[in-house]
Design a protein around this motif. Structure first.
Motif, mmCIF file in Angstrom:
data_model
loop_
_atom_site.group_PDB
_atom_site.id
_atom_site.type_symbol
_atom_site.label_atom_id
_atom_site.label_comp_id
_atom_site.label_asym_id
_atom_site.label_seq_id
_atom_site.Cartn_x
_atom_site.Cartn_y
_atom_site.Cartn_z
ATOM 1 N N LYS A 13 0.811 -1.220 0.000
ATOM 2 C CA LYS A 13 0.000 0.000 0.000
ATOM 3 C C LYS A 13 0.843 1.269 0.000
ATOM 4 C CE LYS A 13 -3.919 -2.190 0.084
ATOM 5 N NZ LYS A 13 -4.712 -2.273 -1.169
ATOM 6 N N GLN A 14 2.022 1.219 0.625
ATOM 7 C CA GLN A 14 2.827 2.432 0.774
ATOM 8 C C GLN A 14 3.730 2.704 -0.427
ATOM 9 O OE1 GLN A 14 3.319 -0.442 2.243
ATOM 10 N NE2 GLN A 14 5.495 -0.884 2.542
ATOM 11 N N ILE A 15 3.690 1.836 -1.442
ATOM 12 C CA ILE A 15 4.582 1.975 -2.598
ATOM 13 C C ILE A 15 3.759 2.194 -3.866
ATOM 14 C CG2 ILE A 15 6.294 0.804 -4.047
ATOM 15 C CD1 ILE A 15 7.259 -0.646 -1.549
ATOM 16 N N THR A 16 4.099 3.230 -4.620
ATOM 17 C CA THR A 16 3.413 3.492 -5.884
ATOM 18 C C THR A 16 3.735 2.375 -6.872
ATOM 19 O OG1 THR A 16 3.592 5.878 -5.531
ATOM 20 C CG2 THR A 16 3.118 5.135 -7.776
ATOM 21 N N PRO A 17 2.715 1.706 -7.407
ATOM 22 C CA PRO A 17 2.971 0.633 -8.379
ATOM 23 C C PRO A 17 3.600 1.174 -9.661
ATOM 24 C CG PRO A 17 0.728 0.521 -7.511
ATOM 25 C CD PRO A 17 1.286 1.842 -7.091
ATOM 26 N N VAL A 18 4.293 0.291 -10.349
ATOM 27 C CA VAL A 18 4.874 0.618 -11.649
ATOM 28 C C VAL A 18 4.085 -0.100 -12.740
ATOM 29 C CG1 VAL A 18 6.892 0.321 -13.146
ATOM 30 C CG2 VAL A 18 7.193 1.021 -10.763
ATOM 31 N N VAL A 19 3.843 0.610 -13.833
ATOM 32 C CA VAL A 19 3.294 -0.002 -15.040
ATOM 33 C C VAL A 19 4.247 0.296 -16.192
ATOM 34 C CG1 VAL A 19 0.906 0.210 -14.249
ATOM 35 C CG2 VAL A 19 1.896 2.020 -15.666
ATOM 36 N N HIS A 20 4.166 -0.523 -17.225
ATOM 37 C CA HIS A 20 4.943 -0.294 -18.442
ATOM 38 C C HIS A 20 4.003 0.114 -19.563
ATOM 39 C CE1 HIS A 20 8.364 -3.217 -17.040
ATOM 40 N NE2 HIS A 20 8.266 -2.140 -16.291
ATOM 41 N N TYR A 21 4.478 1.039 -20.381
ATOM 42 C CA TYR A 21 3.635 1.509 -21.487
ATOM 43 C C TYR A 21 4.462 1.683 -22.750
ATOM 44 C CZ TYR A 21 0.392 4.212 -24.305
ATOM 45 O OH TYR A 21 -0.429 4.634 -25.328
ATOM 46 N N SER A 22 3.915 1.201 -23.842
ATOM 47 C CA SER A 22 4.516 1.418 -25.158
ATOM 48 C C SER A 22 3.398 1.363 -26.187
ATOM 49 C CB SER A 22 5.582 0.357 -25.463
ATOM 50 O OG SER A 22 5.043 -0.948 -25.332
ATOM 51 N N GLU A 23 3.721 1.760 -27.390
ATOM 52 C CA GLU A 23 2.756 1.709 -28.488
ATOM 53 C C GLU A 23 3.359 0.926 -29.643
ATOM 54 O OE1 GLU A 23 0.722 5.986 -27.199
ATOM 55 O OE2 GLU A 23 1.653 5.798 -29.182
ATOM 56 N N SER A 24 2.505 0.478 -30.537
ATOM 57 C CA SER A 24 2.929 -0.424 -31.601
ATOM 58 C C SER A 24 3.657 0.311 -32.727
ATOM 59 C CB SER A 24 1.716 -1.157 -32.175
ATOM 60 O OG SER A 24 2.077 -1.918 -33.306
ATOM 61 N N LYS A 25 4.849 -0.150 -33.025
ATOM 62 C CA LYS A 25 5.611 0.407 -34.154
ATOM 63 C C LYS A 25 4.869 0.170 -35.464
ATOM 64 C CE LYS A 25 10.252 0.109 -36.255
ATOM 65 N NZ LYS A 25 10.698 1.481 -35.988
ATOM 66 N N SER A 26 4.238 -0.986 -35.584
ATOM 67 C CA SER A 26 3.464 -1.314 -36.779
ATOM 68 C C SER A 26 2.356 -0.293 -37.011
ATOM 69 C CB SER A 26 2.859 -2.716 -36.644
ATOM 70 O OG SER A 26 2.001 -3.007 -37.713
ATOM 71 N N ASP A 69 3.442 4.907 -11.349
ATOM 72 C CA ASP A 69 4.585 5.433 -12.089
ATOM 73 C C ASP A 69 4.670 4.660 -13.403
ATOM 74 O OD1 ASP A 69 5.251 7.297 -10.185
ATOM 75 O OD2 ASP A 69 6.794 6.054 -9.234
ATOM 76 N N ILE A 70 4.868 5.391 -14.491
ATOM 77 C CA ILE A 70 4.792 4.798 -15.824
ATOM 78 C C ILE A 70 6.181 4.733 -16.460
ATOM 79 C CG2 ILE A 70 3.762 4.961 -18.119
ATOM 80 C CD1 ILE A 70 1.583 6.764 -16.833
ATOM 81 N N MET A 71 6.658 3.515 -16.687
ATOM 82 C CA MET A 71 7.896 3.331 -17.430
ATOM 83 C C MET A 71 7.541 3.228 -18.915
ATOM 84 S SD MET A 71 11.106 3.054 -17.854
ATOM 85 C CE MET A 71 11.502 3.330 -16.130
ATOM 86 N N VAL A 72 7.955 4.225 -19.678
ATOM 87 C CA VAL A 72 7.663 4.255 -21.108
ATOM 88 C C VAL A 72 8.773 3.519 -21.853
ATOM 89 C CG1 VAL A 72 7.327 5.725 -23.133
ATOM 90 C CG2 VAL A 72 6.356 6.395 -20.915
#
Length: 299
Positions: free
Chosen positions: A240-253, A282-285
């Motif tokens: 609960k005390q830690i901001t989760p991380v997500v990964h995000y990218s978009e398709s090169k195609s 937090d978003i890792m692009v």
């Protein structure tokens, strides 16, 4: 919410001399020049990390993934064996304090050869060695032993039986040092035959490690869940005390309107940031243009 990028700063890597943490060498060079040269490259990488972190801070970037290439051929030696080890320790401690004092979150994503689900003892042994090196480096940086400074991996294999494979993951997790266990996270995959967030809940429920939700991967391996459902489920696995991380990218195609490119391939830039459904993450692009892809979205 913080946006981050991975490993390489293109702006600084175009400098002369080049600023990078990825100095390496081929095996032949390592065999010829040995530990002393590996030590020199490792120290240079550590020194340049400070320059990259300062650039991030000056450009209001609060999230950065460290390269896994700081120490060339690290599987062949212990960090303590390097002639510059004491200086490396000092430089890494300085880098870690710089990050901590400026609320710059540091994480890592060791490569796909790290396979805790493997039935082969040699593969598991090599995985434990590599992950342990990451844990040691994070300790030298003075980073938290928590998923705030996550070391993220995939399962990287099914081997004919997904549940047997996940059980091996859990068994081999117990062989890892606390420097890794306390930071380890696991990520959903981009192939339908692999691991969805729903699948990975089995591992979370057995050993408690958080799940990193990858938006792009979810499109190809959704486990029967919507994006919102999978995101919320993954986020629920974090302390609960830690901001989760997500990964995000978009398709090169999609970006290049080229159906010959695999849809899983990452684009150079992103058009948008992902829908968060009211969740703080937090978003890792993971875009090929690295810091250049997120600068337009930094406040």
């Amino acid at each position: 919410m913080n946006l981050g990028y991975a490993c390489i700063n293109l702006t600084l890597s175009n400098n002369t001399p080049k600023i990078t943490t990825n100095r390496s060498m081929v095996k032949k060079t390592f065999l010829n020049k040995g530990l002393d040269y590996a030590s020199e490259l490792g120290l240079a990488n550590c020194k340049d990390l400070i320059k990259i972190l300062k650039w991030n801070i000056n450009n209001k970037i609060k999230f950065f993934r460290l390269s896994s290439e700081f120490f060339p051929w690290a599987s062949e030696y212990n960090l303590q064996d390097l002639k510059d080890y004491n200086q490396i320790k000092s430089v890494l401690l300085e880098a870690g304090l710089l990050a901590k004092n400026n609320n710059l979150r540091l994480t890592a994503h060791p490569g796909p050869f790290n396979v805790l689900v493997s039935p082969r003892e040699s593969v598991v042994k090599n995985t434990i060695n590599d992950l342990s090196m990451h844990g040691e480096m994070f300790d030298l940086l003075g980073l938290e032993r928590s998923p705030y400074n996550k070391i993220n991996i995939h399962c990287n294999g099914v081997y004919g039986d997904k549940f047997l494979a996940m059980n091996r993951f859990c068994e081999n997790y117990e062989k890892l040092p606390n420097s890794v266990q306390s930071r380890l996270t696991i990520e959903n995959d981009d192939k339908s035959s692999m691991y969805s967030v729903k699948d990975l809940m089995y591992i979370h429920e057995k050993i408690g490690i958080p799940i990193v939700f990858d938006y792009h991967h979810h499109k190809f391996c959704d486990g029967g869940m919507s994006e919102k459902e999978a995101l919320k489920l993954a986020v629920s696995t974090w302390p609960k005390q830690i901001t989760p991380v997500v990964h995000y990218s978009e398709s090169k195609s999609y970006h290049e309107s080229n159906s010959l490119i695999k849809p899983q391939a990452h684009s150079d830039y992103i058009n948008n940031i992902p829908k968060l459904y009211g969740i703080d993450v937090d978003i890792m692009v993971e875009a090929k243009a690295k810091e250049l892809s997120i600068l337009p979205f930094i406040d």
